[in-house]
Structures are given as structure tokens and as C-alpha cells.
Design an enzyme around this catalytic site. Structure first.
Site, PDB file in Angstrom:
ATOM      1  N   ARG B  50      24.870 -20.904 -53.561  1.00  0.00           N
ATOM      2  CA  ARG B  50      24.473 -20.236 -54.799  1.00  0.00           C
ATOM      3  C   ARG B  50      23.305 -19.302 -54.504  1.00  0.00           C
ATOM      4  O   ARG B  50      22.152 -19.661 -54.696  1.00  0.00           O
ATOM      5  CB  ARG B  50      24.059 -21.259 -55.843  1.00  0.00           C
ATOM      6  CG  ARG B  50      25.188 -22.189 -56.243  1.00  0.00           C
ATOM      7  CD  ARG B  50      24.765 -23.044 -57.430  1.00  0.00           C
ATOM      8  NE  ARG B  50      25.587 -24.228 -57.534  1.00  0.00           N
ATOM      9  CZ  ARG B  50      25.114 -25.469 -57.605  1.00  0.00           C
ATOM     10  NH1 ARG B  50      23.812 -25.685 -57.585  1.00  0.00           N
ATOM     11  NH2 ARG B  50      25.923 -26.485 -57.704  1.00  0.00           N
ATOM     12  N   ASP B  52      20.495 -16.535 -54.839  1.00  0.00           N
ATOM     13  CA  ASP B  52      19.664 -16.137 -55.989  1.00  0.00           C
ATOM     14  C   ASP B  52      19.752 -14.638 -56.255  1.00  0.00           C
ATOM     15  O   ASP B  52      20.293 -13.882 -55.442  1.00  0.00           O
ATOM     16  CB  ASP B  52      18.198 -16.489 -55.691  1.00  0.00           C
ATOM     17  CG  ASP B  52      17.967 -17.987 -55.707  1.00  0.00           C
ATOM     18  OD1 ASP B  52      18.356 -18.638 -56.690  1.00  0.00           O
ATOM     19  OD2 ASP B  52      17.397 -18.508 -54.729  1.00  0.00           O
ATOM     20  N   TYR B 110      21.914 -18.248 -42.331  1.00  0.00           N
ATOM     21  CA  TYR B 110      21.205 -17.241 -43.114  1.00  0.00           C
ATOM     22  C   TYR B 110      20.415 -16.330 -42.182  1.00  0.00           C
ATOM     23  O   TYR B 110      19.978 -16.760 -41.103  1.00  0.00           O
ATOM     24  CB  TYR B 110      20.216 -17.907 -44.086  1.00  0.00           C
ATOM     25  CG  TYR B 110      20.868 -18.559 -45.281  1.00  0.00           C
ATOM     26  CD1 TYR B 110      21.139 -17.813 -46.432  1.00  0.00           C
ATOM     27  CD2 TYR B 110      21.206 -19.908 -45.260  1.00  0.00           C
ATOM     28  CE1 TYR B 110      21.730 -18.417 -47.532  1.00  0.00           C
ATOM     29  CE2 TYR B 110      21.802 -20.520 -46.357  1.00  0.00           C
ATOM     30  CZ  TYR B 110      22.063 -19.756 -47.497  1.00  0.00           C
ATOM     31  OH  TYR B 110      22.656 -20.346 -48.586  1.00  0.00           O
ATOM     32  N   ARG B 216      13.638 -19.028 -47.738  1.00  0.00           N
ATOM     33  CA  ARG B 216      12.550 -18.126 -48.131  1.00  0.00           C
ATOM     34  C   ARG B 216      11.184 -18.796 -47.973  1.00  0.00           C
ATOM     35  O   ARG B 216      10.192 -18.130 -47.645  1.00  0.00           O
ATOM     36  CB  ARG B 216      12.784 -17.630 -49.556  1.00  0.00           C
ATOM     37  CG  ARG B 216      13.959 -16.646 -49.629  1.00  0.00           C
ATOM     38  CD  ARG B 216      14.511 -16.460 -51.031  1.00  0.00           C
ATOM     39  NE  ARG B 216      13.496 -16.006 -51.957  1.00  0.00           N
ATOM     40  CZ  ARG B 216      13.657 -15.972 -53.274  1.00  0.00           C
ATOM     41  NH1 ARG B 216      14.809 -16.381 -53.821  1.00  0.00           N
ATOM     42  NH2 ARG B 216      12.701 -15.540 -54.048  1.00  0.00           N
TER      43      ARG B 216
END
Lengths: 271, 271
Positions: B50, B52, B110, B216
Site C-alpha cells: 500500500r 503512500d 524498495y 522512509r
């Protein structure tokens, strides 16, 4: 009053173009607004090339005069602090009183990017024309080379233009990158260019001046050759016709970049 | 009913994120709308991650079932014809009934892109975090390596999350690209990466699963080390603390890309 020359890069996607207009946000308008805030009076900005809506710049050149002198590096920082991230001032220097970015220019270089794959990367759709169906980059290169020299480019000028002469000199016209005409639609996003060749065909053209929509009309004509709809020699016939109706369609703006502008030695090239 | 798995790339800048929300346009919502038009009834889309608002994907994986069977290549074309250019379906294949893109996933990768120069290129501001002031990429690499292994990553989870366990396994964590910490602000725009090294620091991390905002928060912590505000060993102390208040700030979404998801051999990896 001190005169300045700045070099700029911008992503033109979200703007109505370089030139200030009654409706919509322009690059010129945003920079003039930033300069007004700095100089506390109206400032007129002159640009080297009036890029259209959606057209980008890597090395646009512009000039203006201020009432208050500012160090060049402070000017760069102050403008960038007031401009959106899509517009960046790369450098500034002092300019002689008779400098005009357009009339003093010796040569300009434009780049046009074509994505020649089945699906265009979401990270390229703002910066390239998506042409699906294989393009023959070799034929496009041969046709592009036919434009070098001093010619009447009336066939590549958008209709309704009003200029003194349609004669221009092109000093370089070439396909500078031709990625594999890949049928795959996998792509790696930003930073992937070093790793995997992408289906990009990149055209670059340098000339002493350009007519309105001239680069985009040349690219539309090159793509007709690349598709095999016309032979290489057709480019010469289009040029000789001086008739806009004969040339290919105008390529869309998103693939076009003003790469840089060069000036005489007393005004060392900036981009 | 036939089940399908699709692999997607998207530019997340203009969306509220992957997940359908009451307000704003989501990736999931746009694809479900396209599927409803195809299947003439509501279709529920399951995603592997999911992402952002503002986060991008190079290889997101999603699954759904249709009432009407469609060949996979026709499905790709039909979806892309209905989706905006910022979202592209890269491939589709048939999926077993028990396939779930999130629960069946073995590993996710990622990538996080940092622009470490004085001014960020207008063509990078949507796709990288602009950190000015020199970063020590070597120190960041040493700190990144400390995360490999099975650990409790509670220190890197956004507050207010509710998950059964904060233990995750990281199999790779490294700075994969570190361009020169250039102080120049000249850049070449799309396609320039092959020609001139850009001031990009790229971090990649692969793991069996990730907590909310974990990548992050890791990047925000790595940047504290890169700036020299904290020593390399601090990363180990942050991890051991299991306290989100100890770690660095959450890096902004624009630099983050979901690179790909891998599945067991019976579901060959797609990205």
C-alpha cells in the site's frame, strides 16, 4: 542599472509556455513575479526562445535589469527560493547593456525525445512523444542530415506566422541516441538509463534560428520517414516545396527541450 | 472465475496513494474503475504494497478475479487504454485461486533516491528527495549494512500502527549508487544520466516485509549519519531501542519506489 543574464532549466508540463499570457501560469510570468519581489518594482524579462506550453528547457537564457545591484550567486539563490521546483535558475552573470538573449544569440540547440515502445514509462510520459510501431532510426538519421545548411524552412513553419524571412541555417541535425526498438514494456524508472537501454530515439538540432514550431514539424516529418510511410529523399522534397501542407504533422510539445543557447566569445556560452 | 495477477508501474505524484480513499484519486480506485468497465460489475483489487501518496512503483503487483475470461495481452491493452499515462500495466498472467499479492509475497524491494546537490533538477523534483549539504555516502552504506538480518524494526515504524509483530527480515540493505557530491547545479535533464554523473545517492532495501513508513524512517536515519550528525554505530543503537522517537525523521515520499515483489517458484517473479 545593472543588467543580468540567467540560465534556466524548467519542466514545462504544467505551464502555458514561456511567454506571459492573460490566462494561465507562464515561466516568464513566474520569474517576473520573483524579480518584482526582489527589486520592488516591475521588471521585464527577455528570453532567448519562446517555448510553447509543455515544452521544457535545460538551458534557456533570459536577461533583465534591476535597480538594485545584487551579487550573482545571491540572485540565483533568491530567485530559486521564490520559484517552484519545476523552474530552476542554474547560473547568473552580469550582461552588457546591449545584450539581448534572442538577438545576441549565435546558435540554439533543441532536443526531441521519442519513446518507441509498446507502452511508455510513467516516468517518461511528460518528457517524450510515445510513438508505438517500429521506427527506422537509420532512415530518420539519413533524412535529418538533409536539413544541414542554409535553407528556406517555410515548409516547417506553423501556418499564420509572420516573419521577415523563413531562411535559416542549420549547423547540426542528427539522431543522437537510438535505443533498441524494444517490444518489451518493462522499464526501470529514473536512474535505470545506465543499466538497461530504453526504447528512446533522440533527435538534436542546432541552428542560428528557428521558425515557430519548426523543430516539432521536422520531427513529425522524420517520424513519417521512420515509419516507412515516406522514403528518405522525401525530406528534401518537403524542404524544397516550402509548403507546410506537404510536411508531416507537428510533433507534440512534451518531447521537446531547449538544450542551450550560445553567444559570441565576449559572452561565453552558458549551457 | 478466472484470477489474474498484474504488474504495474506508476508515478505516484498526483495520487493520494495506492489505497482507495473517500477523498482524492487513488491508484487502486482508478484500476478498479477500469476493471469495472471491462467486467461490467464491481471488481476488488488486492495490492502487494500500500504505497503512500507521492510514492512510486516500478513493479507493484496486484490481483483480481473477473467473471469474463480475457487473454492476458488483451487485458494489458484494455487496462492501459483506460488508465492515465502515469499508470501502466506492464504484464498480466493467470493466478491460482489462493494467490494473494501481499500474503503470497516472499520479498519486496524498495529504492529511495536522494538528490545531493545545490539545486535539484526540475526533472528530478518529483522523483527524489533534495538534500543539500554534503552527505557521506560511505558512512551511509556502513550504517545501511547494519540493518541486514532478522530484527525488531519498531524504531522505524510510524506511530499509531497496529501490527501483530514488528519483527521483519531484511536480506539486502545498501547504497547502490552514489554520484559525486557535486556542488554544481548544471544538469542535463532526461537522458543525461549516461553522459554526466549526477549527484544522486540511491538506497535499496529488500526484505520479507516492511512496517508502515519503515523505508522512509530508515532513510531519514541514514541521512542523519550521512550529514555527520550521528556516527555509523548510532544505526545499531536506534534499531536496539525499538523507539521511533530515537530514529531520524521520516524521509518525504517523492524519493521512494516500490521496485518489485518476488514470489515462490510456482509464481515466477515478475518485476
Amino acid at each position: 542599472m545593472p543588467g543580468y543574464r540567467i540560465t534556466l532549466a524548467y519542466d514545462g508540463t504544467d505551464y502555458v509556455g514561456w511567454q506571459r499570457q492573460a490566462n494561465g501560469v507562464s515561466i516568464q510570468g513566474l520569474i517576473e513575479d520573483a524579480l518584482r519581489a526582489l527589486d520592488e518594482r516591475d521588471v521585464t524579462l527577455h528570453g532567448a526562445g519562446r517555448t510553447d506550453a509543455g515544452v521544457h528547457a535545460l538551458g534557456q537564457v533570459a536577461s533583465f535589469t534591476l535597480h538594485r545591484a545584487l551579487p550573482c550567486d545571491a540572485l540565483v539563490r533568491a530567485l530559486n527560493a521564490r520559484l517552484p521546483a519545476a523552474i530552476r535558475v542554474l547560473s547568473a552573470d552580469e550582461a552588457p547593456a546591449d545584450f539581448h538573449p534572442r538577438f545576441s544569440a549565435r546558435e540554439k540547440t533543441y532536443r526531441y525525445r521519442i519513446w518507441n515502445g509498446d507502452a511508455i514509462s510513467p516516468f517518461e510520459c511528460r518528457y517524450a512523444w510515445h510513438v508505438s510501431g517500429a521506427l527506422d532510426a537509420g532512415a530518420m538519421q539519413a533524412a535529418a542530415a538533409l536539413l544541414v545548411g542554409r535553407h528556406d524552412f517555410a515548409a516547417f513553419q506553423s501556418t499564420g506566422s509572420d516573419v521577415a524571412t523563413t531562411e535559416r541555417e542549420i549547423v547540426a541535425s542528427a539522431i543522437v541516441t537510438a535505443g533498441p526498438p524494444s517490444r518489451t514494456i518493462r522499464f526501470g524508472g529514473p536512474g535505470a538509463a545506465e543499466r538497461a537501454p530504453e526504447p528512446l530515439i533522440i533527435y538534436e538540432v542546432t541552428g542560428t534560428g528557428f521558425l515557430r514550431h519548426m523543430v516539432r514539424a521536422i520531427v513529425g516529418t522524420l517520424v513519417e520517414v521512420g515509419r516507412g510511410r515516406q522514403p528518405i529523399e522525401w525530406m528534401g522534397r518537403v524542404l524544397a516545396s516550402r509548403d507546410r501542407a506537404i510536411a508531416g504533422p507537428t510533433a507534440p510539445p512534451e518531447g521537446l527541450f531547449l538544450v542551450g543557447v550560445t553567444y559570441g566569445e565576449s559572452l561565453a556560452a552558458n549551457p
